[in-house]
Design an enzyme around this catalytic site. Structure first.
Site, PDB file in Angstrom:
ATOM      1  N   ASP A   1       0.847  -1.190   0.000  1.00 24.30           N
ATOM      2  CA  ASP A   1       0.000   0.000   0.000  1.00 24.30           C
ATOM      3  C   ASP A   1       0.882   1.239   0.000  1.00 24.30           C
ATOM      4  OD1 ASP A   1       0.954   0.243   2.561  1.00 24.30           O
ATOM      5  OD2 ASP A   1      -0.966  -0.082   3.544  1.00 24.30           O
TER       6      ASP A   1
ATOM      7  N   ASP B   1      -8.236  -7.162   1.160  1.00 25.37           N
ATOM      8  CA  ASP B   1      -7.288  -7.404   2.247  1.00 25.37           C
ATOM      9  C   ASP B   1      -7.927  -6.938   3.537  1.00 25.37           C
ATOM     10  OD1 ASP B   1      -5.726  -4.808   3.572  1.00 25.37           O
ATOM     11  OD2 ASP B   1      -6.663  -4.368   1.635  1.00 25.37           O
TER      12      ASP B   1
ATOM     13  N   CYS C   1     -14.850 -27.259   8.711  1.00 24.73           N
ATOM     14  CA  CYS C   1     -13.534 -26.821   8.250  1.00 24.73           C
ATOM     15  C   CYS C   1     -12.565 -27.989   8.232  1.00 24.73           C
ATOM     16  CB  CYS C   1     -13.003 -25.709   9.162  1.00 24.73           C
ATOM     17  SG  CYS C   1     -11.357 -25.099   8.712  1.00 24.73           S
TER      18      CYS C   1
ATOM     19  N   CYS D   1      -9.182 -27.541   7.890  1.00 23.76           N
ATOM     20  CA  CYS D   1      -7.824 -27.052   8.117  1.00 23.76           C
ATOM     21  C   CYS D   1      -7.120 -27.909   9.166  1.00 23.76           C
ATOM     22  CB  CYS D   1      -7.820 -25.581   8.520  1.00 23.76           C
ATOM     23  SG  CYS D   1      -8.191 -25.249  10.260  1.00 23.76           S
TER      24      CYS D   1
ATOM     25  N   CYS E   1      -8.424 -27.560  12.811  1.00 26.41           N
ATOM     26  CA  CYS E   1      -9.713 -28.209  13.088  1.00 26.41           C
ATOM     27  C   CYS E   1      -9.616 -29.730  13.034  1.00 26.41           C
ATOM     28  CB  CYS E   1     -10.765 -27.692  12.111  1.00 26.41           C
ATOM     29  SG  CYS E   1     -11.272 -25.976  12.442  1.00 26.41           S
TER      30      CYS E   1
ATOM     31  N   HIS F   1      -6.439 -21.004  11.568  1.00 22.15           N
ATOM     32  CA  HIS F   1      -7.810 -21.359  11.212  1.00 22.15           C
ATOM     33  C   HIS F   1      -8.523 -20.209  10.512  1.00 22.15           C
ATOM     34  CE1 HIS F   1     -12.003 -22.475  11.350  1.00 22.15           C
ATOM     35  NE2 HIS F   1     -12.220 -21.306  11.927  1.00 22.15           N
TER      36      HIS F   1
END
Length: 390
Positions: free
Chosen positions: A95, A284, A322, A324, A327, A353
């Site tokens: 940015d 973002d 989930c 991931c 999890c 997560h």
């Protein structure tokens, strides 16, 4: 590819778009969520995890203001580039530093030339202008840079928003001129080992607060300058959620159809889906990482505050939907224990997560757009988010 970026829309479903953004380091499927790496690191997670199949982030953010103040551009240049300095070999977007100047710094003095302010780190007097921002960003060497802008609170009065929008338009022109100067082009093309490839892309930023006529004028003036992509800035800075949606809905159809559209600093999963439905491609936000450090998990059925006593013996994962690594392995009870014990692992697990949830949501969005099922996906996703956990 003889351009800094190449962007192709591959599917549409209503106003929602699925595309491919090619940079010199990555091919990025859009819509895309970009984790925020403020000072050269996405807080609470290693790059190996970001690159893993679990997350597979193709692009992250770097912050010009923070990196300019510390460690300083001389340090980063001595190390080759921001990519080399931090050890990230995928795409990056930096940015301009404008938002941080107006949100973090003290004793700001704004004039046509730029902004004088005191560093939030040590109180030193600093000056940032379009030209300096472009020099810093070309030295950092990210694939995508942002024009220098002024960012006001979302509910700024009309006259203040108009003055700021006009200043941002003039700064946008100066940003592009500085970005294309021989000195900066040389910096860009020699920032790292990919020096033979095209220079960095530069995105313009649309401002104007909550005032639609100012937003439209800002868009027109920014498009006239001709950037590689266009961002909507100055939202999620205190205005009502309905105002944000109204601005995106009005600007979306007016933005160039062949360029990436980036909504800066937004937002919650609901915000992302609503903006995608109105034609936005890039996002973002610090929410996944910041909220993770504060004990909050984003899930398919809404947010979980892991500090709550109801999770003391809860053996379920953070989100049963989930897949991931967190999890698959850990329970809410364990993560709650870690958090209350002050163990840093709690923040690391929650951050992992949360990023997995945001990035996986984008994968499902892209699939839904490509299959012509986005409206159905949006309805079911929103209903599920509001349903909560028993």
């Amino acid at each position: 590819m003889n351009k800094p970026i190449d962007f192709q829309i591959q599917a549409r479903d209503g106003a929602a778009r699925a595309g491919l953004l090619k940079t010199r380091r990555a091919e990025i499927e859009t819509p895309v969520f970009m984790p925020v790496g403020t000072v050269g690191t996405v807080k609470g997670i290693r790059f190996e995890e970001l690159e893993s199949p679990d997350l597979d982030a193709k692009i992250i953010l770097g912050n010009t203001y923070h990196l300019w103040l510390r460690p300083g551009i001389d340090v980063i240049k001595a190390c080759g580039s921001l990519h080399k300095f931090i050890g990230w070999n995928r795409a990056m977007l930096t940015d301009s530093g404008g938002f941080q100047v107006f949100s973090l710094a003290e004793i700001r003095k704004i004039n046509e030339e730029g902004v004088e302010f005191r560093s939030h780190i040590d109180g030193a007097m600093c000056f940032l202008s379009p030209e300096i921002s472009m020099e810093v960003q070309t030295s950092l060497g990210a694939e995508i840079s942002m024009a220098f802008d002024e960012c006001l609170p979302g509910e700024a009065p009309y006259e203040d928003a108009k003055r700021s929008m006009e200043l941002t338009a003039r700064w946008a022109k100066r940003s592009k001129e500085a970005f294309q100067s021989p000195t900066n082009l040389s910096l860009s093309n020699n920032a790292d080992d990919t020096s033979a490839l095209p220079r960095q892309a530069l995105f313009g930023i649309v401002q104007g607060g909550s005032h639609l006529d100012l937003r439209r004028e800002s868009l027109e003036r920014t498009v006239e300058i001709d950037f590689d992509g266009y961002a909507i800035g100055g939202l999620s800075v205190g205005e009502e959620k309905t105002v944000m949606i109204e601005v995106i809905e009005d600007l979306g159809p007016r933005m160039p159809a062949d360029k990436p559209r980036y909504l800066m600093g937004v937002g919650t999963p609901e915000d992302l889906i609503a903006a995608i439905a109105r034609g936005v491609d890039m996002f973002d936000c610090v929410l996944p990482t910041r909220n993770g450090r504060n004990g909050q998990a984003f899930t398919s059925r809404g947010k979980i505050n892991i500090k709550n006593a109801r999770y003391i013996k809860d053996t379920r994962p953070l989100d049963e939907a989930c897949a991931c690594a967190v999890c698959k392995r850990h329970s809410r009870a364990f993560i709650r224990h870690l958090y209350l014990a002050g163990e840093m692992l709690a923040s690391i697990l929650l951050t992992h997560h949360n990023l997995a949830f945001f990035l996986d949501t984008m994968r499902h969005v892209r699939q839904a757009i490509r299959s012509g099922q986005f409206t159905k996906f949006q309805r079911e996703f929103t209903e599920r988010l509001s349903s909560g956990w028993e």
